[in-house]
Design a protein around this motif. Sequence first.
Motif, short mmCIF file in Angstrom:
data_model
loop_
_atom_site.label_atom_id
_atom_site.label_comp_id
_atom_site.label_asym_id
_atom_site.label_seq_id
_atom_site.Cartn_x
_atom_site.Cartn_y
_atom_site.Cartn_z
N GLU A 161 0.78 -1.26 0.06
CA GLU A 161 -0.10 0.02 -0.11
C GLU A 161 0.88 1.18 0.07
O GLU A 161 1.98 1.34 0.48
N ILE A 162 0.35 2.15 -0.49
CA ILE A 162 1.05 3.74 -0.48
C ILE A 162 0.14 4.47 0.54
O ILE A 162 -1.07 4.61 0.28
N CYS A 163 0.54 5.01 1.40
CA CYS A 163 -0.04 5.74 2.54
C CYS A 163 0.29 7.26 2.50
O CYS A 163 1.27 7.72 1.56
N LEU A 164 -0.29 8.18 3.24
CA LEU A 164 0.28 9.73 3.34
C LEU A 164 0.61 9.59 4.72
O LEU A 164 0.31 9.01 5.58
N ILE A 165 1.63 10.80 4.77
CA ILE A 165 2.05 11.03 6.20
C ILE A 165 1.87 12.55 6.27
O ILE A 165 2.03 13.36 5.52
N VAL A 166 1.43 12.98 7.41
CA VAL A 166 0.90 14.47 7.61
C VAL A 166 1.66 15.03 9.13
O VAL A 166 2.03 14.00 9.96
N PRO A 167 1.90 16.21 9.04
CA PRO A 167 2.59 16.83 10.39
C PRO A 167 1.81 16.71 11.56
O PRO A 167 0.44 16.72 11.37
N PRO A 168 2.43 16.90 12.65
CA PRO A 168 1.68 16.95 14.03
C PRO A 168 0.88 18.15 13.78
O PRO A 168 1.09 19.13 13.01
N GLY A 169 -0.23 18.12 14.33
CA GLY A 169 -1.41 19.12 14.46
C GLY A 169 -2.11 19.35 13.04
O GLY A 169 -3.08 20.17 13.17
N HIS A 170 -1.85 18.40 12.05
CA HIS A 170 -2.66 18.50 10.93
C HIS A 170 -3.96 18.14 11.17
O HIS A 170 -4.44 17.27 12.26
N ARG A 171 -5.22 18.71 10.30
CA ARG A 171 -6.49 18.37 10.64
C ARG A 171 -6.89 17.06 10.64
O ARG A 171 -7.93 16.50 11.06
N PHE A 172 -6.03 16.10 9.70
CA PHE A 172 -6.17 14.80 9.81
C PHE A 172 -5.40 13.99 10.82
O PHE A 172 -5.35 12.74 10.33
N ALA A 173 -4.59 14.56 11.31
CA ALA A 173 -3.66 13.90 12.14
C ALA A 173 -4.27 12.70 13.09
O ALA A 173 -3.43 11.62 13.42
N GLY A 174 -5.33 13.11 13.39
CA GLY A 174 -5.93 11.86 14.45
C GLY A 174 -6.94 10.83 13.63
O GLY A 174 -7.61 10.12 14.23
N THR A 175 -6.72 10.93 12.15
CA THR A 175 -7.68 9.90 11.47
C THR A 175 -6.70 8.68 11.02
O THR A 175 -5.26 8.96 10.67
#
Length: 301
Positions: A161-175
């Motif tokens: 799978e290819i995933c996404l990484i987001v920075p801390p505090g991003h709107r989807f960080a808890g998703t």
Amino acid sequence: MELLQLKYFQVVAKHEHMTKAAEELQIAQPSLSKTISRLEEDLGVSLFQREKRQIRLNAHGKLFLKRVEKIFTELNEGKRELLDLSRNTEKSITLAVSISRLLPSLIQSFRQEHPDVRFQQFLESTSSMKTELEEGQIDFCISSLPVEGSDIVWEPLMTEEICLIVPPGHRFAGTSVIELQDMKDEAFISMNTGYGFRDLTDRFCREAGFEPHVAFEGDEPGVIGELVKQGLGIAFIPEIALLNQRGRFPHKLRISHPDCKRTIGIGWSTRRYLSPIAIQFKEFVKNYFAEVARELESVRD
């Protein structure tokens, strides 16, 4: 027709310029011109279109050049095979990859069993790997896109799978799972254009209905990850890159739509002589990626 004539023709065809070809071959230009003319007489056709001081390969020349290059490839491979059989060469493997993350671990594991093997490794685009395979410059390529050609075999090793990484505090960080279309307005940090992974992720974005806004391009996956952590954007990341370092990227998102996966494979040319150690390496690579696939499956579960 002599091999020397064919070699001279090959160099002239490369430069399409008599003076430059003569300089590379270190012969006088008149002598080179006469050699090419004799070759054309032997063949009964002209190989170049001549206009004043300019020369260009014509249709006959382009066709003949393909045959000549095959001749020299076969001669070079024959020499390599004889040297290998006479045991006068060191054990070496030449490898091009579009995936740098697992390369050190893969090679280290192989060299633990074969410490006398020397590797030459290159990070290349898919198109460059195809050319290097066709020209006999490398033994293998490991890529995330199929490498296709009349004399090339590309064998799948694993799918991830290819995933996404987001920075801390991003709107989807808890998703944990998102649809890629939800990210259409984000700034992306991506591999440089031309690399297989970049081509793949751009295609995923188009399938989701948008062109990615790329804020930063680079060729070092580690640097891309650090830029994400600094809040400069989001990035695609393959599952394989998350093995043994999940603490570095805690805000990983799986993508529910579109189906973001890639298949890693190994390619080689049937025209290139593969030494016994190269054949052993090919089998080692297959077993290595099979183990990685099992490890990824256990992590998903």
